[in-house]
Design a protein around this motif. Sequence first.
Motif, PDB file in Angstrom:
ATOM      1  N   HIS A  35      26.486  34.632  37.397  1.00 48.16           N
ATOM      2  CA  HIS A  35      27.809  34.831  36.787  1.00 48.16           C
ATOM      3  C   HIS A  35      28.937  34.482  37.748  1.00 48.16           C
ATOM      4  O   HIS A  35      29.159  35.166  38.741  1.00 48.16           O
ATOM      5  N   HIS A  37      33.008  32.226  37.825  1.00 51.01           N
ATOM      6  CA  HIS A  37      34.063  31.499  37.090  1.00 51.01           C
ATOM      7  C   HIS A  37      34.656  30.532  38.122  1.00 51.01           C
ATOM      8  O   HIS A  37      35.649  30.875  38.762  1.00 51.01           O
ATOM      9  N   HIS A 190      30.594  39.575  28.971  1.00 51.66           N
ATOM     10  CA  HIS A 190      30.982  40.670  29.870  1.00 51.66           C
ATOM     11  C   HIS A 190      30.769  41.969  29.100  1.00 51.66           C
ATOM     12  O   HIS A 190      31.313  42.126  28.002  1.00 51.66           O
ATOM     13  N   HIS A 247      27.855  42.780  34.164  1.00 48.64           N
ATOM     14  CA  HIS A 247      28.479  43.992  34.708  1.00 48.64           C
ATOM     15  C   HIS A 247      27.705  45.252  34.317  1.00 48.64           C
ATOM     16  O   HIS A 247      27.088  45.881  35.153  1.00 48.64           O
ATOM     17  N   ASP A 297      30.829  36.902  40.074  1.00 53.35           N
ATOM     18  CA  ASP A 297      32.110  36.841  39.363  1.00 53.35           C
ATOM     19  C   ASP A 297      33.003  35.834  40.100  1.00 53.35           C
ATOM     20  O   ASP A 297      32.493  35.003  40.840  1.00 53.35           O
TER      21      ASP A 297
END
Length: 368
Positions: A35, A37, A190, A247, A297
């Motif tokens: 995960h 971005h 998420h 998460h 993240d």
Amino acid sequence: MTSNGSVDAIVPENEAGDDVQPLNGILSPGFINAHCHIELSHMKAVIPEHTGLVEFVKQIIYKRENPFSENLSEDYFEKLLDIKHKAMSRAVDELYNSGTVAVGDICNTADSVELKKDSPLYWHNFVEVSGFVDAVAAKRLATAEDILLSFIKAGAKEGNSLSPHAPYSVSAALFKLLNEKTTGQLISIHNQETLAENELYINKTGAFLELYEGLGINIDHFLPTGKTSIKSWLPYFNNGQKIISVHNTFTSADDIAHNASPISYCVCINANLYIENCLPPLDMLMDNGCHIVLGTDSYASNWQLNIFEEIKSIQQHFPHISLENILKWATSNGARALGIDDFFGSFEKGKKPGLVLIDAGIARRMEA
Ligand SMILES: [Zn+2]
């Protein structure tokens, strides 16, 4: 290993021949970051720590296109694109050098298409869709499909799929459309990153109501389900999707007790510490036999994009969990979650997993 990095054979030392290089430390297959971005790499240190998720989301919305609060000049967006590209490129270098070989990457734009074309990393692009009002569902989906197409057209070997952003930002209509559009695919969401998400679904109370009000979003249509968030969104996906739930900070044993779908639970411990200053429920996930994977993240909520720093953080806060276990989450589990375990995640003949040397608290990529 052969010269192209694939595993030729695993043999005992006495059969390995003369050309053996002794190393200190642990040799691991390349890490899988489930995960990330990458397109938010220009937001390093832009949002302060410990704001809580709702304030964090607010700041992302306002700052992702104007992170430095500049007066918008005529050529601002051109300049910003340049800043974004340079930041993404530096982020990829960091991922590569610290041993990451494959990334599950959330995309809200096509900003990273060019970067990924010639990347040394494998990418699964999760093109994210959001919209908490039913009326915008079809339009938002169409925009995301255009972005998805730009990744597919770039002709890379990568995986690409649409994905819902989060339970607090996706309407019932949009969940239904996404279920149709992602039949049999891998998706990401998420999940339960803050307690407020459960409050919203159980009672229609909590901090998200202020967020909607601040954004001018009328949520009169939203009916609480009386259930926690994951129990409310998961039933929408009944078309054979594989899911990476990210998460899970406020997920309980009861939440996961009856999940029939194949779910990987992605833990991003440093992002949890950065945003909410809390820890993921790793003991509960382990006790319930969950398929755990790791992610960083983005730079908006992490000090670095380095899976080994996630591992170290887990060791610090959960000293009873063995390194062997955590390395499994970071390698073979991650590869399985992204559906790339034929090539990545373990040292087995024919795979090309990448080589990472862990020594003295640092992980670094080795050339095969
Ligand atoms: Zn995220």
